[in-house]
Design an enzyme around this catalytic site. Structure first.
Site, PDB file in Angstrom:
ATOM      1  N   TYR A  70       0.840  -1.207   0.000  1.00 56.80           N
ATOM      2  CA  TYR A  70       0.000   0.000   0.000  1.00 56.80           C
ATOM      3  C   TYR A  70       0.874   1.255   0.000  1.00 56.80           C
ATOM      4  CZ  TYR A  70      -3.421   3.476   1.583  1.00 56.80           C
ATOM      5  OH  TYR A  70      -4.213   4.595   1.687  1.00 56.80           O
TER       6      TYR A  70
ATOM      7  N   LYS B 253     -24.674   4.553  21.574  1.00 60.66           N
ATOM      8  CA  LYS B 253     -24.547   6.006  21.477  1.00 60.66           C
ATOM      9  C   LYS B 253     -23.082   6.368  21.672  1.00 60.66           C
ATOM     10  CE  LYS B 253     -26.227  10.401  23.295  1.00 60.66           C
ATOM     11  NZ  LYS B 253     -24.873  10.965  23.437  1.00 60.66           N
TER      12      LYS B 253
ATOM     13  N   CYS C 295      -2.892  31.168  54.332  1.00 57.24           N
ATOM     14  CA  CYS C 295      -2.314  32.310  55.046  1.00 57.24           C
ATOM     15  C   CYS C 295      -2.008  32.027  56.509  1.00 57.24           C
ATOM     16  CB  CYS C 295      -3.240  33.520  54.943  1.00 57.24           C
ATOM     17  SG  CYS C 295      -4.813  33.312  55.824  1.00 57.24           S
TER      18      CYS C 295
ATOM     19  N   CYS D 157      -6.072  28.504  58.201  1.00 57.87           N
ATOM     20  CA  CYS D 157      -6.125  28.544  56.739  1.00 57.87           C
ATOM     21  C   CYS D 157      -4.833  27.966  56.166  1.00 57.87           C
ATOM     22  CB  CYS D 157      -6.307  29.985  56.264  1.00 57.87           C
ATOM     23  SG  CYS D 157      -6.187  30.162  54.465  1.00 57.87           S
TER      24      CYS D 157
ATOM     25  N   GLU E 103     -20.636  10.600  14.105  1.00 53.92           N
ATOM     26  CA  GLU E 103     -19.770  10.972  15.227  1.00 53.92           C
ATOM     27  C   GLU E 103     -18.311  10.767  14.863  1.00 53.92           C
ATOM     28  OE1 GLU E 103     -20.572  11.905  18.544  1.00 53.92           O
ATOM     29  OE2 GLU E 103     -22.665  12.116  17.941  1.00 53.92           O
TER      30      GLU E 103
END
Length: 662
Positions: A39, A119, A403, A400, A178
């Site tokens: 090919y 689907k 901080c 926190c 699709e």
């Protein structure tokens, strides 16, 4: 034409025909005739002849598939007929209800024959052939207008550049299907995400054509039409899959057989070479399809029967805590990467301490995860078997993580928050929100740029954005002179902002887009809004005590008011709300609540703005207070709720007529 040129032209035509024949055998029939080496020799010979004789290069030559540059910008192209989008069902009961609705609409009681197929989870595509030659490939878009991606799909060898003439070629053929990538090819791309690999991956894309407009075929049922597609050289979902004894696409005599098919495909979905997220069940008779018609550009005669969320098992490597723009601390599980529903997942939100305790998720645990709605990763449950003996429950930090300041959990709430307005994480996320498209709309100010500006101390508040200049930006990573100039121009363009956008951009807790619009319409100007008190806020329809308290708190916060003053002093002009050419007082949607669902010809945010400017509001959920539901493609559960409550459903054309009134 001289004899030598005639010989070359004849050889080129022969090579094209041979290559097309072998492409058809390999890519459509999955039955290669010659070796890859043979090919390649044919292909190279054709390439060389066309290089030597460019005047003989044809639009449908197989060599067009290589060497092409994919388009970076796409032009819009209208579909001659709307690309339909299916309504979803999620259970056996809903599939049965779909069958009952069809029988009721047709006033029949006998069984209906269905055509069922997987689907595919890919990109919806329309191919346009004129006299057998591929002229355009167009994405679904909004169903009416898509993007022309012809240049980008030339490498997809399952898409023929020319239809095979068996028995004849229609003057116009529009084929829908699709564009997919097989799981194995996607995995290779993930392992080597280089540009070279991506270029190779484009050649691994495959198209599966599921339906089309072939007006001269005269078929009345799907199998005949699908057979004709295959004869034309178009790739379909294979009738059978290797190692499986049942067909993947099949005609079934009734809904009972279709339910069995749904359960069968769900059981073997993992063995398929491509990703699917459900099955399509459609009435097999084209005559009955025509009688059933459409609703909001979705066919009444078909449904996408979705599978339950796909689950996988993995390990929690760590639990980290992120800080959002309102200071909320959110725990996130860092996972050993695992494939779930076609996507590699490496983290999942754990929401809050209460949710962690309920599921008893710990570092080192084996957990079951799924993608909620096949989108957002979530931990379903922990598997305590095999848990290490020294494992300890995870406890949210009292300081926190960004901080170090103490965090608070307000009474009656389950989320801990950092209350330090100078916290870097709060600043980062607040800036990203401020610059977002629905707020100040500062294009090109992305997350990485915000991170740099904060890390280097260049930005400490919103108003600092309007002090930036080219010289400062050029010193940042990946920021050249042109990029810096573009960003400065975008910042300049954001200096004029409508009041509703400005209020939303400020990031007041509980104040979303709709509430910001209500505040803007109620108070009219920035000065009036800043003077609003708790009682005045409560008079607004969608502002309750909690929201009013949050707004009042902000409007009495000195630092908040000082920041607004700085924004104005740095050239930000806050404009009152304007209407799209409507005369003052002409509000055709005054007092109406219109809920939007599905994909429509305009962006949802643009439609919401239009509804607000014409006097209406756009709620997020359907209730008895909803006046209309504006339904587009794939409308979802809101449409079902509207039908249940007897609320009028508008298609796009009806909505346009409504806003023209008065």
């Amino acid at each position: 034409m001289n004899s030598l040129k005639q010989n070359v032209a004849s050889r080129i035509l022969s090579l094209r025909n041979q290559i097309e024949h072998h492409d058809y055998a390999y890519y459509v029939l999955d039955r290669p005739i010659i070796s890859d080496y043979e090919y390649d020799n044919l292909f190279r010979e054709l390439q060389q002849l066309e290089i030597d004789h460019p005047e003989l290069l044809a639009a449908d030559s197989p060599t067009r598939r290589v060497g092409g540059t994919p388009a970076k910008q796409f032009i819009k192209r209208s579909h001659s007929e709307p690309m339909l989008s299916l309504q979803n069902t999620y259970s056996l009961d809903e599939i049965i209800a779909f069958d009952e609705r069809i029988k009721s609409q047709l006033s029949i009681s006998e069984d209906i024959e269905y055509f069922c197929e997987p689907k595919l989870d890919g990109l919806a595509l329309e191919l346009v052939y004129e006299n057998g030659i591929l002229r355009a490939a167009v994405t679904r878009g909004d169903g009416l207008i898509g993007e022309d991606v012809t240049a980008n799909i030339l490498t997809v060898k399952t898409i023929p550049l020319r239809l095979r003439s068996s028995p004849h070629i229609p003057s116009l053929a529009e084929i829908r299907g699709e564009l997919i990538m097989h799981k194995a090819d996607f995995l290779k791309l993930n392992q080597d995400p280089s540009m070279e690999s991506i270029s190779k991956a484009r050649r691994k894309l495959k198209a599966s054509l599921l339906s089309g407009v072939l007006p001269t075929l005269g078929v009345s049922r799907f199998p005949g039409g699908l057979s004709e597609f295959r004869k034309k050289g178009l790739k379909l979902i294979p009738k059978r899959q290797e190692n499986l004894h049942h067909p993947l696409a099949i005609r079934l005599e009734n809904i009972g057989a279709s339910l069995n098919y749904y359960e069968f495909i769900d059981s073997i979905r993992h063995y398929l070479p491509f990703e699917i997220d459900g099955v399509v069940i459609k009435v097999n008779s084209l005559k009955l399809q025509s009688e059933l018609g459409l609703i909001a550009r979705s066919p009444r005669w078909a449904t996408a029967a979705k599978f339950k969320p796909e689950q996988s098992q993995t390990k929690v490597l760590d639990i980290v805590v992120n800080v959002g723009r309102t200071g909320a601390l959110t725990p996130v599980a860092i996972l050993k990467p695992v494939r779930v529903g076609g996507v590699t997942v490496s983290q999942a939100t754990l929401h809050n301490q209460q949710e962690i305790d309920r599921k008893d998720v710990r570092i080192g645990d084996t957990v079951i995860i799924q993608r909620a709605g096949d989108v957002i990763p979530e931990v379903v449950k922990s598997i305590p078997e095999g848990r290490q003996t020294d494992s300890e429950p995870f406890v949210m930090p009292t300081a926190c993580p960004s901080c170090g300041n103490p965090v608070q959990r307000p009474e009656g709430e389950i989320i801990s928050r950092c209350t330090n307005r100078l916290c870097d994480s709060i600043l980062r996320e607040s800036l990203k929100h401020f610059a977002s498209r629905r707020a100040a709309n500062i294009d090109k100010l992305g997350d990485k740029m915000v991170d740099q500006l904060v890390d280097k101390g260049i930005i400490t508040c919103f108003s600092d954005l309007y002090k930036l200049n080219n010289e400062t930006l050029i010193g940042l990573d990946r920021m050249g002179e042109k990029s810096a100039s573009t960003l400065i121009q975008n910042i300049e363009a954001s200096r004029k902002v409508r009041l509703s956008r400005f209020i939303f951009a400020l990031g007041i807790r509980f104040v979303g887009e709709q509430t910001a619009k209500s505040l803007a319409h109620r108070f009219g100007s920035l000065d009036n809004f800043l003077k609003a008190n708790y009682e005045a806020l409560l008079e607004i329809e969608d502002v309750g005590p909690t929201v009013a308290a949050s707004i009042s708190h902000s409007l009495t916060d000195r630092s908040f008011l000082q920041e607004i003053k700085c924004l104005v002093e740095n050239g930000v002009t806050v404009m009152p709300e304007q209407s799209h050419g409507q005369e003052q007082g002409s509000k055709p949607l005054a007092g109406l609540n219109i809920v939007i669902t599905g994909t429509l010809p305009k962006e949802r945010d643009e439609i919401k703005d239009l509804i607000a400017e014409l006097g209406g509001r756009s709620g997020s959920s359907v209730s008895k207070k909803t006046d209309y539901v504006l339904a587009g493609i794939e409308p979802g559960s809101k449409l079902d709720k509207a039908k249940e409550l007897g609320i009028k459903i508008l298609e796009w054309g009806e909505f346009e007529e409504l806003i023209k009134k008065k």
